[in-house]
Design a protein around this motif. Structure first.
Motif, PDB file in Angstrom:
ATOM      1  N   PHE A 256       0.831  -1.204   0.000  1.00 24.34           N
ATOM      2  CA  PHE A 256       0.000   0.000   0.000  1.00 24.34           C
ATOM      3  C   PHE A 256       0.868   1.257   0.000  1.00 24.34           C
ATOM      4  N   VAL A 257       1.864   1.310   0.891  1.00 23.00           N
ATOM      5  CA  VAL A 257       2.716   2.510   0.941  1.00 23.00           C
ATOM      6  C   VAL A 257       3.578   2.612  -0.319  1.00 23.00           C
ATOM      7  N   GLN A 258       3.975   1.470  -0.886  1.00 18.96           N
ATOM      8  CA  GLN A 258       4.715   1.509  -2.159  1.00 18.96           C
ATOM      9  C   GLN A 258       3.850   2.137  -3.247  1.00 18.96           C
ATOM     10  N   GLY A 259       2.571   1.787  -3.242  1.00 17.00           N
ATOM     11  CA  GLY A 259       1.643   2.339  -4.219  1.00 17.00           C
ATOM     12  C   GLY A 259       1.454   3.839  -4.079  1.00 17.00           C
ATOM     13  N   LEU A 260       1.816   4.368  -2.913  1.00 20.96           N
ATOM     14  CA  LEU A 260       1.738   5.812  -2.676  1.00 20.96           C
ATOM     15  C   LEU A 260       3.115   6.474  -2.784  1.00 20.96           C
ATOM     16  N   GLY A 261       4.086   5.728  -3.345  1.00 21.89           N
ATOM     17  CA  GLY A 261       5.396   6.298  -3.606  1.00 21.89           C
ATOM     18  C   GLY A 261       6.388   6.247  -2.460  1.00 21.89           C
ATOM     19  N   LEU A 262       6.094   5.485  -1.417  1.00 17.17           N
ATOM     20  CA  LEU A 262       7.001   5.376  -0.277  1.00 17.17           C
ATOM     21  C   LEU A 262       7.722   4.026  -0.322  1.00 17.17           C
ATOM     22  N   SER A 263       8.791   3.914   0.444  1.00 16.27           N
ATOM     23  CA  SER A 263       9.531   2.657   0.527  1.00 16.27           C
ATOM     24  C   SER A 263       8.844   1.707   1.503  1.00 16.27           C
ATOM     25  N   SER A 264       8.758   0.450   1.136  1.00 13.59           N
ATOM     26  CA  SER A 264       8.152  -0.536   2.047  1.00 13.59           C
ATOM     27  C   SER A 264       9.061  -0.796   3.240  1.00 13.59           C
ATOM     28  N   ASP A 265      10.331  -0.375   3.163  1.00  9.46           N
ATOM     29  CA  ASP A 265      11.270  -0.572   4.271  1.00  9.46           C
ATOM     30  C   ASP A 265      10.840   0.157   5.538  1.00  9.46           C
ATOM     31  N   ILE A 266      10.024   1.207   5.381  1.00  9.62           N
ATOM     32  CA  ILE A 266       9.600   1.976   6.548  1.00  9.62           C
ATOM     33  C   ILE A 266       8.496   1.274   7.321  1.00  9.62           C
ATOM     34  N   VAL A 267       7.892   0.268   6.722  1.00  7.99           N
ATOM     35  CA  VAL A 267       6.740  -0.388   7.339  1.00  7.99           C
ATOM     36  C   VAL A 267       7.175  -1.465   8.326  1.00  7.99           C
ATOM     37  N   SER A 268       6.656  -1.325   9.532  1.00  7.91           N
ATOM     38  CA  SER A 268       6.788  -2.388  10.522  1.00  7.91           C
ATOM     39  C   SER A 268       5.474  -2.406  11.275  1.00  7.91           C
ATOM     40  N   SER A 269       5.145  -3.536  11.826  1.00  4.76           N
ATOM     41  CA  SER A 269       3.894  -3.620  12.560  1.00  4.76           C
ATOM     42  C   SER A 269       4.028  -2.755  13.817  1.00  4.76           C
ATOM     43  N   PRO A 270       3.139  -1.772  13.983  1.00  2.00           N
ATOM     44  CA  PRO A 270       3.260  -0.854  15.121  1.00  2.00           C
ATOM     45  C   PRO A 270       2.652  -1.399  16.404  1.00  2.00           C
ATOM     46  N   THR A 271       2.876  -2.680  16.662  1.00  2.00           N
ATOM     47  CA  THR A 271       2.271  -3.328  17.817  1.00  2.00           C
ATOM     48  C   THR A 271       2.570  -2.597  19.126  1.00  2.00           C
ATOM     49  N   PHE A 272       3.775  -2.095  19.269  1.00  2.00           N
ATOM     50  CA  PHE A 272       4.140  -1.471  20.546  1.00  2.00           C
ATOM     51  C   PHE A 272       3.908   0.031  20.560  1.00  2.00           C
TER      52      PHE A 272
ATOM     53  N   ILE B 156       1.414   1.511  18.616  1.00  2.00           N
ATOM     54  CA  ILE B 156       0.016   1.636  18.199  1.00  2.00           C
ATOM     55  C   ILE B 156      -0.118   2.334  16.841  1.00  2.00           C
ATOM     56  N   ILE B 157       0.574   3.480  16.630  1.00  2.00           N
ATOM     57  CA  ILE B 157       0.457   4.190  15.354  1.00  2.00           C
ATOM     58  C   ILE B 157       1.854   4.511  14.817  1.00  2.00           C
ATOM     59  N   ASN B 158       2.098   4.147  13.568  1.00  2.00           N
ATOM     60  CA  ASN B 158       3.299   4.580  12.847  1.00  2.00           C
ATOM     61  C   ASN B 158       2.861   5.583  11.790  1.00  2.00           C
ATOM     62  N   GLU B 159       3.618   6.650  11.647  1.00  2.00           N
ATOM     63  CA  GLU B 159       3.323   7.663  10.632  1.00  2.00           C
ATOM     64  C   GLU B 159       4.337   7.543   9.515  1.00  2.00           C
ATOM     65  N   TYR B 160       3.831   7.467   8.278  1.00  2.00           N
ATOM     66  CA  TYR B 160       4.684   7.393   7.106  1.00  2.00           C
ATOM     67  C   TYR B 160       4.404   8.647   6.281  1.00  2.00           C
ATOM     68  N   GLU B 161       5.388   9.538   6.218  1.00  2.00           N
ATOM     69  CA  GLU B 161       5.197  10.816   5.535  1.00  2.00           C
ATOM     70  C   GLU B 161       5.555  10.720   4.063  1.00  2.00           C
ATOM     71  N   GLY B 162       4.632  11.136   3.230  1.00  3.89           N
ATOM     72  CA  GLY B 162       4.845  11.193   1.794  1.00  3.89           C
ATOM     73  C   GLY B 162       3.925  12.270   1.249  1.00  3.89           C
ATOM     74  N   GLU B 163       3.675  12.237  -0.049  1.00  3.06           N
ATOM     75  CA  GLU B 163       2.719  13.196  -0.630  1.00  3.06           C
ATOM     76  C   GLU B 163       1.385  13.093   0.098  1.00  3.06           C
ATOM     77  N   LEU B 164       1.030  11.877   0.406  1.00  6.37           N
ATOM     78  CA  LEU B 164      -0.184  11.605   1.170  1.00  6.37           C
ATOM     79  C   LEU B 164       0.251  10.868   2.437  1.00  6.37           C
ATOM     80  N   PRO B 165       0.114  11.503   3.617  1.00  5.12           N
ATOM     81  CA  PRO B 165       0.541  10.828   4.840  1.00  5.12           C
ATOM     82  C   PRO B 165      -0.286   9.564   5.095  1.00  5.12           C
ATOM     83  N   VAL B 166       0.403   8.524   5.568  1.00  3.55           N
ATOM     84  CA  VAL B 166      -0.262   7.267   5.908  1.00  3.55           C
ATOM     85  C   VAL B 166      -0.071   7.034   7.399  1.00  3.55           C
ATOM     86  N   TYR B 167      -1.162   6.741   8.081  1.00  5.99           N
ATOM     87  CA  TYR B 167      -1.142   6.454   9.511  1.00  5.99           C
ATOM     88  C   TYR B 167      -1.512   4.992   9.693  1.00  5.99           C
TER      89      TYR B 167
END
Length: 137
Positions: free
Chosen positions: A46-62, A64-75
């Protein structure tokens, strides 16, 4: 409702990249499915489809919320550890849910009362060792 089949984590990522092209600011995407069903892999695509690197994605279990900043922020929410809706309110979940970014929520059933009626649901079913059925509502 649309249902697709995935036969690998890479295919789940590809499906999610395509789905990302359909979202707009303010969308809330609820990911439903058991542990290991492919929800976090889907977020990577999903984040790759929005132009971000998938490397930034980790499960935010601890966190609760991870913020991925790009043209369109993903929470990226992971509500698995939440025991009460109040916990989500205390970390400002409503600001994210009704903001200008896109929220992607794992275990949304923990915060059902906070979700906007327009939330989209993606359901993951394990159909084999690496096979998944992904349904979009």
């Amino acid at each position: 409702m649309k249902t697709v089949q995935s036969s690998s984590p890479d295919e789940t990522i590809k499906i999610a990249k395509e789905f990302a092209k359909t979202v707009k600011p303010g969308d809330v995407i609820c990911l439903d499915g058991n542990l290991g069903a492919g929800k976090t892999q889907f977020v990577k695509g999903f984040v790759q489809g929005l132009g971000l690197s998938s490397d930034i994605v980790s499960s935010p279990t601890f966190t609760i919320i991870n913020e991925y900043e790009g043209e369109l922020p993903v929470y990226h929410f992971d509500c698995y550890r939440l025991e009460h809706v109040q916990e989500a309110l205390e970390i400002g979940a409503e600001e994210y849910l009704y903001g200008d970014g896109v929220c992607v929520i794992e275990w949304p059933d923990r915060i059902t009362d906070l979700l906007p009626p327009s939330a989209k649901h993606v359901t993951f079913s394990i159909t084999g060792k690496k096979k998944r059925e992904i349904s979009f509502q």
